[in-house]
Design an enzyme around this catalytic site. Sequence first.
Site, mmCIF file in Angstrom:
data_model
loop_
_atom_site.group_PDB
_atom_site.id
_atom_site.type_symbol
_atom_site.label_atom_id
_atom_site.label_comp_id
_atom_site.label_asym_id
_atom_site.label_seq_id
_atom_site.Cartn_x
_atom_site.Cartn_y
_atom_site.Cartn_z
ATOM 1 N N HIS A 12 6.546 1.384 -6.574
ATOM 2 C CA HIS A 12 6.344 2.840 -6.521
ATOM 3 C C HIS A 12 6.821 3.501 -7.810
ATOM 4 O O HIS A 12 6.176 4.418 -8.323
ATOM 5 C CB HIS A 12 7.105 3.434 -5.325
ATOM 6 N N GLU B 1 0.826 2.802 -1.098
ATOM 7 C CA GLU B 1 1.483 1.683 -0.421
ATOM 8 C C GLU B 1 0.771 0.370 -0.723
ATOM 9 O O GLU B 1 1.421 -0.663 -0.962
ATOM 10 C CB GLU B 1 1.523 1.924 1.093
ATOM 11 N N ASP C 62 2.349 -2.788 -2.704
ATOM 12 C CA ASP C 62 2.286 -4.144 -2.145
ATOM 13 C C ASP C 62 1.716 -5.119 -3.171
ATOM 14 O O ASP C 62 2.198 -6.254 -3.306
ATOM 15 C CB ASP C 62 1.430 -4.161 -0.872
ATOM 16 N N HIS D 154 8.510 -4.082 -3.778
ATOM 17 C CA HIS D 154 7.610 -3.014 -3.314
ATOM 18 C C HIS D 154 8.127 -1.641 -3.740
ATOM 19 O O HIS D 154 7.358 -0.812 -4.258
ATOM 20 C CB HIS D 154 7.481 -3.086 -1.788
ATOM 21 N N GLU D 155 9.423 -1.402 -3.563
ATOM 22 C CA GLU D 155 9.999 -0.106 -3.946
ATOM 23 C C GLU D 155 9.936 0.091 -5.461
ATOM 24 O O GLU D 155 9.654 1.197 -5.938
ATOM 25 C CB GLU D 155 11.441 -0.004 -3.458
#
Length: 456
Positions: A145, A224, A228, A141-142
């Site tokens: 970004h 977000e 995901d 997930h990070e």
Amino acid sequence: MTVALFFIDMIKGLVLSLILGIPFLWGLLWLMEQMGTYWWVWAWIATVVFSLFIQLLYPTLIAPLFNKFEPIENPQIQSKIMALANRCHFKLGGIFVMDGSKRSGHGNAYFTGFGGNKRIVFYDTLINSLTPDEVEAVLAHELGHYKLKHIIKMLVVGVLLALIQFAILGYLKEQPWFYSGLGVSPSMQPTLANAQALLLFFMVMPLFTFFVTPLSSIFSRKHEFEADDFAAQNSNKADLITALVKMYEDNASTLTPDPVYSKIFYSHPPAFERITHLQSAGRGDVAHSAEEGLVIASFGQHALVRLSAEVQIPCTQKGKKNAVVTGDWVQVEVDGEQGQIVTILPRRNLFYRSDLFKQKSFAANIDQIFYVVACEPYFDVDLLGRAAIAAESAHINFVIILNKSDLTPLLPLARERLAQYVLWYPLVQTTTQITALSLQQQFSTLLEGQTTLLLG
């Protein structure tokens, strides 16, 4: 958090604010006074440069003043992280664990820095509460970004908003009604007038920019969801779902907040919305097709990998850099009876041979080298010396095996030629005349629990 730590943090924060903030504020006031009508453009440029400077300093100089950062040491988590980074084509600048538990039980992970200074940080509370698969999903997930350029997009938006704010301040600073409307009289002293305008503007700005909050929240929640989706495609979405639930519980966040309030103020979607979104996403089971194995033979971009005592599969390597060598531990994506090597796990050492023109690696993770020579035929002492030097440079134990020692007339000459080496390295004499069982008994102690490379 203890009372002492609370006051220590407060003092550190105050000192840091004074060290960094006073020079910046002085520079801002100087620009307002000296740069004429368009001072606000110069002030905006200075603010952007200062902000980037702080972003550069934060990971390595500022954050460590308040917390301790250590590399992740769990080998299972390390292998999963490296496999994920390779799949996502992400160059690891550093993945650290932060001692967040000394302040609270909250769990979190975040991306910070840019360029060669970028790093991903996990709270120790998160590492302790999540399984390795869940940690991998959170990291995916990070990475989402970063790969989807969310950080750059938010940085650009922030820079543009700062330009608008300074332009408005440049206009309001010259308007008498701005001061009278707030019940104050403008100072006649230039420096004080600039400080007054700056202070008043940033005091009232939140009241007039409240409408921006829902827009900011919308874009943040969109990012977000996109991160995901990225995680679901590059890890296992079921692991991300369970990790999210644990994180919301650890942070004492309500799983079903008021929908209106959350849409205005929440930068992250509520848990129920994220879980529903993930459940409708793609399979995202890539990570679970990856297995760890040992390369037992390698030839170019092809290798034979042992996944277990009973399973060996032929594999190809993804990419052309850092070719696998025998002895490498690797992550393999298995597809039927074949596989693709996606990650070479960290090596303890690398043994290579070289000449004037090139260097070739051919074994890794070696505990010791058995260099075999014989009383007959004649052996090359120079090759023996080069092998010993290579072993020393890779911190590998070096053992000389002298075979055919039963050829009594030739043994003294062989030992004489080895004299300078046996001063530094063990010498084991053996013969082809002994039985296999005797040979096994002779070397069992030397070989037990050791990865040994046979040369000569």
